[in-house]
Write an enzyme that holds these catalytic residues in place. Structure first.
Site, PDB file in Angstrom:
ATOM      1  N   CYS A 139       0.815  -1.219   0.000  1.00 22.68           N
ATOM      2  CA  CYS A 139       0.000   0.000   0.000  1.00 22.68           C
ATOM      3  C   CYS A 139       0.850   1.271   0.000  1.00 22.68           C
ATOM      4  O   CYS A 139       0.312   2.375  -0.090  1.00 22.68           O
ATOM      5  CB  CYS A 139      -0.963  -0.018   1.180  1.00 22.68           C
ATOM      6  N   HIS A 181      -3.480   6.881   2.165  1.00 19.20           N
ATOM      7  CA  HIS A 181      -3.932   5.573   1.691  1.00 19.20           C
ATOM      8  C   HIS A 181      -5.296   5.289   2.320  1.00 19.20           C
ATOM      9  O   HIS A 181      -5.483   5.471   3.531  1.00 19.20           O
ATOM     10  CB  HIS A 181      -2.893   4.520   2.092  1.00 19.20           C
ATOM     11  N   ASN A 192     -10.382  -0.533   0.314  1.00 19.67           N
ATOM     12  CA  ASN A 192      -8.926  -0.391   0.297  1.00 19.67           C
ATOM     13  C   ASN A 192      -8.396  -1.019  -0.991  1.00 19.67           C
ATOM     14  O   ASN A 192      -8.413  -2.237  -1.149  1.00 19.67           O
ATOM     15  CB  ASN A 192      -8.361  -1.105   1.534  1.00 19.67           C
TER      16      ASN A 192
HETATM   17  O1  UT7 Z   1      -3.842  -1.465   3.581  1.00 17.77           O
HETATM   18  C1  UT7 Z   1      -2.870  -1.841   4.506  1.00 17.77           C
HETATM   19  C2  UT7 Z   1      -3.082  -1.193   5.784  1.00 17.77           C
HETATM   20  N1  UT7 Z   1      -4.186  -1.810   6.482  1.00 17.77           N
HETATM   21  C3  UT7 Z   1      -4.768  -1.138   7.470  1.00 17.77           C
HETATM   22  O2  UT7 Z   1      -4.426  -0.020   7.734  1.00 17.77           O
HETATM   23  C4  UT7 Z   1      -5.808  -1.844   8.291  1.00 17.77           C
HETATM   24  C5  UT7 Z   1      -5.692  -1.390   9.717  1.00 17.77           C
HETATM   25  N2  UT7 Z   1      -6.655  -2.076  10.602  1.00 17.77           N
HETATM   26  C6  UT7 Z   1      -7.960  -1.752  10.602  1.00 17.77           C
HETATM   27  O3  UT7 Z   1      -8.405  -0.949   9.824  1.00 17.77           O
HETATM   28  C7  UT7 Z   1      -8.850  -2.402  11.662  1.00 17.77           C
HETATM   29  O4  UT7 Z   1      -8.032  -3.088  12.590  1.00 17.77           O
HETATM   30  C8  UT7 Z   1      -9.891  -3.368  11.084  1.00 17.77           C
HETATM   31  C9  UT7 Z   1     -10.955  -2.599  10.327  1.00 17.77           C
HETATM   32  C10 UT7 Z   1      -9.226  -4.392  10.182  1.00 17.77           C
HETATM   33  C11 UT7 Z   1     -10.604  -4.111  12.230  1.00 17.77           C
HETATM   34  O5  UT7 Z   1     -11.179  -3.181  13.127  1.00 17.77           O
HETATM   35  P1  UT7 Z   1     -10.940  -3.303  14.685  1.00 17.77           P
HETATM   36  O6  UT7 Z   1     -11.700  -2.225  15.326  1.00 17.77           O
HETATM   37  O7  UT7 Z   1      -9.457  -3.343  14.910  1.00 17.77           O
HETATM   38  O8  UT7 Z   1     -11.616  -4.691  15.016  1.00 17.77           O
HETATM   39  P2  UT7 Z   1     -10.991  -5.972  15.734  1.00 17.77           P
HETATM   40  O9  UT7 Z   1     -10.090  -6.711  14.796  1.00 17.77           O
HETATM   41  O10 UT7 Z   1     -10.437  -5.553  17.068  1.00 17.77           O
HETATM   42  O11 UT7 Z   1     -12.270  -6.833  16.005  1.00 17.77           O
HETATM   43  C12 UT7 Z   1     -13.260  -6.424  16.946  1.00 17.77           C
HETATM   44  C13 UT7 Z   1     -14.365  -7.468  16.970  1.00 17.77           C
HETATM   45  C14 UT7 Z   1     -13.851  -8.888  17.123  1.00 17.77           C
HETATM   46  O12 UT7 Z   1     -14.766  -9.606  17.904  1.00 17.77           O
HETATM   47  P3  UT7 Z   1     -14.442  -9.884  19.462  1.00 17.77           P
HETATM   48  O13 UT7 Z   1     -13.152 -10.648  19.474  1.00 17.77           O
HETATM   49  O14 UT7 Z   1     -14.341  -8.530  20.097  1.00 17.77           O
HETATM   50  O15 UT7 Z   1     -15.637 -10.692  19.888  1.00 17.77           O
HETATM   51  C15 UT7 Z   1     -13.896  -9.420  15.717  1.00 17.77           C
HETATM   52  O16 UT7 Z   1     -14.064 -10.841  15.677  1.00 17.77           O
HETATM   53  O17 UT7 Z   1     -15.081  -7.424  15.743  1.00 17.77           O
HETATM   54  C16 UT7 Z   1     -15.125  -8.737  15.173  1.00 17.77           C
HETATM   55  N3  UT7 Z   1     -15.101  -8.594  13.725  1.00 17.77           N
HETATM   56  C17 UT7 Z   1     -16.214  -8.419  12.997  1.00 17.77           C
HETATM   57  N4  UT7 Z   1     -17.506  -8.341  13.345  1.00 17.77           N
HETATM   58  C18 UT7 Z   1     -18.405  -8.149  12.354  1.00 17.77           C
HETATM   59  C19 UT7 Z   1     -14.034  -8.597  12.898  1.00 17.77           C
HETATM   60  N5  UT7 Z   1     -14.439  -8.416  11.632  1.00 17.77           N
HETATM   61  C20 UT7 Z   1     -15.777  -8.308  11.671  1.00 17.77           C
HETATM   62  C21 UT7 Z   1     -16.758  -8.126  10.684  1.00 17.77           C
HETATM   63  N6  UT7 Z   1     -18.048  -8.040  11.058  1.00 17.77           N
HETATM   64  N7  UT7 Z   1     -16.454  -8.005   9.370  1.00 17.77           N
END
Ligand code: UT7
Length: 326
Positions: A120, A252, A282
């Protein structure tokens, strides 16, 4: 290191273009495929829909060539004027490289063409690379394309990643300035940290296959929020500018919350922070040039506007460039 406007040949930014597949996949569509909701995706990421490649017509080569063609036309050039094509992509149609196919489709017969892989950050790293060839006087017209089709590498059963990515291409023509004192690339900074390499990967898994995308989202998020402001500040310092001089900030397009965090950190007007991930998701190396082109086409980015861009992602890699449009 030549990273400020101090060289004899300057760089100008003279035309942009972009292309995305026709097929649209909405958050509601995804909610039929994995355990997720439009509300979760939109509130956590800002993404509402993305364009997804549909077979060969939307290959990296075809999308890149469409974007490149538009950028060349916008620059008032023809393909034979292009000396160098740099294709920033991590999702090549061919592991030997896709830039040659793009050259063939465009009919850019005089050009030398190669791929650049920096995930990216690919568009920022490509802009710096392109500008070095111009500043040394080697090439006059460089076509830089960021193109990725990450939908090919997504595990469509993994709700943590499949909701994030979209496909597309964006392109930019950089040109040697006839006036040696005009150098519109005002500053840049590129960084890597291989210690974070295992946070975001598409790993080779043996027998001519790769695994789907894996990402530690929280760690990558923290890395982005910490490191992106640093490199923007660094490239602004080199440019002798401050954030208040920036007309447009194009990060990005990975997560709206990352953009919001950087906007808050700098205390800039949120309207200056370009955001279109709601429509495209993305798109990796394509996200900055697609956004740039959209804002240029809309007449928002005008000649002489100061644009700060920043890319970040796998590698880990990150970088920023500050330039004057035109
Ligand atoms: O392009 C390269 C650069 N990439 C990035 O910059 C990505 C950076 N990261 C992010 O943007 C975020 O970390 C994400 C959008 C990928 C995820 O968001 P988050 O707020 O960090 O969520 P998380 O991974 O901490 O997950 C929170 C909860 C989890 O459930 P529990 O463990 O709290 O019960 C996940 O299992 O949300 C759950 N979860 C979802 N729920 C519904 C994860 N994905 C989903 C989903 N729908 N699609």
């Amino acid at each position: 290191m030549i990273n400020s406007a101090s060289s004899l040949v300057g760089v100008r930014f003279v035309g942009s273009g972009s292309a995305v597949p026709d097929r649209v996949l909405t958050n509601h569509d995804l909610a039929q495929m994995v355990d997720t909701t439009d509300e979760w995706i939109a509130s956590r990421t800002g993404i509402r829909e993305r364009h997804i490649a549909d077979g060969d017509a939307d290959s990296v080569a075809n999308l890149a060539a469409q974007a490149g063609q538009k950028a060349i036309a916008a620059a008032g050039l023809s393909p034979e004027d292009i000396d160098l094509i740099i294709l920033s992509t991590s999702t090549s149609d061919d592991l030997f490289g896709t830039a040659g196919r793009v050259q063939k489709i465009l009919g850019a017969e005089r050009a030398v063409a190669f791929d650049l892989v920096a995930a990216c950050s690919g568009f920022v790293f490509g802009m710096v690379t392109a500008s070095q060839y111009i500043r040394t006087g080697l090439y006059r017209n460089v076509l830089l394309i960021g193109a990725d089709v990450l939908s090919r590498w997504v595990d469509w059963q993994d709700r943590r990643t499949c909701i994030l990515f979209g496909d597309g291409a964006g392109a930019l023509v950089l040109q040697a300035s006839n006036d040696p004192v005009t150098d519109n690339l005002l500053g840049f900074e590129m960084r890597s940290d291989g210690k974070g390499n295992d946070l975001l990967n598409i790993n080779y898994s043996g027998r001519s296959t790769f695994e789907p995308i894996s990402m530690n989202g929280q760690e990558v998020y923290r890395f982005a929020v910490r490191r992106v402001p640093e490199v923007i500040e660094k490239s602004l310092n080199i440019a002798n500018l401050t954030v208040s001089d920036v007309d447009w900030l194009i990060l990005h397009q990975a997560n709206q919350r990352i953009i919001d965090a950087v906007v808050n950190r700098f205390g800039i007007d949120p309207a200056k922070a370009v955001s279109n991930m709601g429509k495209y998701g993305n798109t990796s190396a394509a996200s900055i040039p697609i956004a740039l082109d959209e804002w240029v086409q809309a007449g928002k980015i005008e000649s002489n506007h100061i644009v700060a861009i920043a890319g970040f992602g796998a590698g880990l890699s990150w970088g920023s460039a500050v330039f004057r449009w035109g």
